[in-house]
Design an enzyme around this catalytic site. Structure first.
Site, PDB file in Angstrom:
ATOM      1  N   ARG A 290       1.934  -3.849  12.998  1.00  0.00           N
ATOM      2  CA  ARG A 290       1.207  -4.070  14.217  1.00  0.00           C
ATOM      3  C   ARG A 290       1.771  -5.433  14.677  1.00  0.00           C
ATOM      4  NH1 ARG A 290       0.410   0.697  14.302  1.00  0.00           N
ATOM      5  NH2 ARG A 290      -1.648   1.622  14.475  1.00  0.00           N
TER       6      ARG A 290
ATOM      7  N   GLY B 298       0.743  -1.214  -0.015  1.00  0.00           N
ATOM      8  CA  GLY B 298       0.077  -0.050  -0.005  1.00  0.00           C
ATOM      9  C   GLY B 298       0.877   1.347   0.015  1.00  0.00           C
TER      10      GLY B 298
ATOM     11  N   GLU C 194       2.776  -4.992  23.688  1.00  0.00           N
ATOM     12  CA  GLU C 194       3.221  -3.751  23.516  1.00  0.00           C
ATOM     13  C   GLU C 194       2.997  -2.906  24.902  1.00  0.00           C
ATOM     14  OE1 GLU C 194       3.194  -0.610  20.236  1.00  0.00           O
ATOM     15  OE2 GLU C 194       3.808  -2.393  19.220  1.00  0.00           O
TER      16      GLU C 194
ATOM     17  N   HIS D 260       8.277   1.446  18.961  1.00  0.00           N
ATOM     18  CA  HIS D 260       7.022   1.826  18.263  1.00  0.00           C
ATOM     19  C   HIS D 260       7.228   3.428  17.963  1.00  0.00           C
ATOM     20  CE1 HIS D 260       2.618   1.162  17.401  1.00  0.00           C
ATOM     21  NE2 HIS D 260       3.057   2.152  16.584  1.00  0.00           N
TER      22      HIS D 260
HETATM   23  C1  DGY Z   1       0.266   4.663  13.228  1.00  0.00           C
HETATM   24  O1  DGY Z   1       0.260   5.932  12.671  1.00  0.00           O
HETATM   25  O2  DGY Z   1      -0.486   3.818  12.899  1.00  0.00           O
HETATM   26  C2  DGY Z   1       1.372   4.686  14.082  1.00  0.00           C
HETATM   27  O3  DGY Z   1       1.832   3.090  14.434  1.00  0.00           O
HETATM   28  C3  DGY Z   1       1.175   5.190  15.401  1.00  0.00           C
HETATM   29  O4  DGY Z   1      -0.047   4.518  16.067  1.00  0.00           O
END
Ligand code: DGY
Length: 325
Positions: A236, A156, A265, A284
């Protein structure tokens, strides 16, 4: 009565000032995310929630907010922490921040490909621990980036930007998408995820977390990868089965992983992954540059201010299900 806005974590002050000019704004500034009871209490009577990945915004939270709640604005492009269906059923708009973090996240994912391939974090630890006593031609040998194959799971916006960097660095890029991407940039489409895993020296995950992608990379998939393969996850945590990955890294099923996201996490400090040399763990931070996080904050506030004016958020993921008459 002025509208009430809840911001669940500390944020850029200038953006908070824009909210304060339009609404009663409560910002939860404690370093830790609100506990469940604190969140249920804090949302009471809100028109808008400025939400973060650390908040589970489900039907219970929406009902605790009450009928006043009109928008949940996520600070991020991923919004898997929000029950969008429950929001739509309650006529609550859900906003997010697409586009603005694409290049920054792609920079970071490509940095992890390089860092994992060339064992940077491990080599840094090696020097700091005083283990570098002399030059050894066979020490800390990594894998070439140029000439190797990168498999992208989810071509994407972010996946395509990673692909551009990889192609420019002399990598071959293969991808497997269920839907045809807008532009495959000269990457090679393969017929299945298994084929992608078997053909790739590096695999980088860029799909959203959905019921279909939860646990997408488990024991069976890791076993399809070559023994020298490197897995990168900046999407994720739950897309990868953490226990299966831990086993695969321990028993040599794959060589290395670099993870900006984990499940759970944060990863507990006594988790076995923390004592393994062949994994790089990050907190993250793929979108964490001053410029990008500032723009994300601005977009989240724009989404809320639009709703306070009676309009849909400019970036709304459930606009077709909202009817405000
Ligand atoms: C997103 O933009 O999805 C990042 O992982 C922060 O949550």
């Amino acid at each position: 009565m002025p509208a009430k806005v809840l911001v669940t974590r500390r944020q850029f002050e200038e953006e908070m000032d824009r909210l304060r000019a339009a609404a009663d704004t409560v910002v939860l500034t404690r370093p830790a995310p609100a506990t469940r009871p604190e969140l249920l209490e804090a949302v009471r009577g809100c028109t808008a929630i400025f939400a973060h990945i650390t908040d589970q915004i489900d039907a219970e939270v929406m009902d605790a907010a009450g009928d006043s709640l009109k928008v949940i604005a996520e600070f991020g492009v991923g919004y898997d922490n929000i029950d969008v269906n429950a929001a739509s059923e309650r006529n609550i708009a859900v906003g997010n921040t697409p586009g603005v973090l694409t290049e920054t996240t792609a920079d970071f994912a490509f940095a992890l490909i390089q860092a994992a391939g060339r064992r940077l974090a491990e080599s840094d630890r090696f020097v700091r621990k005083g283990e570098w006593k002399w030059f050894d031609p066979l020490d800390l040998l990594g894998q070439d980036i140029n000439g190797s194959t990168l498999g992208i799971v989810g071509l994407g916006r972010i996946g395509s930007s990673v692909a551009k960097r990889a192609l420019a660095s002399g990598m071959n890029v293969v991808y497997h998408n269920r839907t045809q991407p807008e532009d495959d940039l000269g990457c090679t489409r393969v017929g299945s995820l298994d084929e992608l895993l078997a053909k790739s020296d590096f695999v980088s995950i860029h799909c959203p977390l959905t019921p279909e992608t939860n646990g997408l990379i488990g024991k069976a998939q890791l076993e399809k990868m070559p023994k020298h393969a490197v897995l990168i996850n900046t999407a994720r945590g739950p897309i990868v089965d953490t226990d299966a990955l831990t086993d695969a890294l321990r028993d040599g099923t794959i060589a290395y992983a670099a993870l900006d996201v984990t499940n759970p996490e944060p990863i507990p400090t006594d988790h076995p992954l923390l004592s393994m040399e062949n994994v790089t763990l990050l907190p993250h931070i793929a979108s964490a540059t001053v410029g990008t996080r500032r723009k994300m904050s601005q977009m989240t506030v724009d989404n809320i201010l639009a709703v306070l004016r009676g309009e849909l958020p400019p970036d709304c993921v459930n606009s077709e299900r909202i009817n405000w008459g």
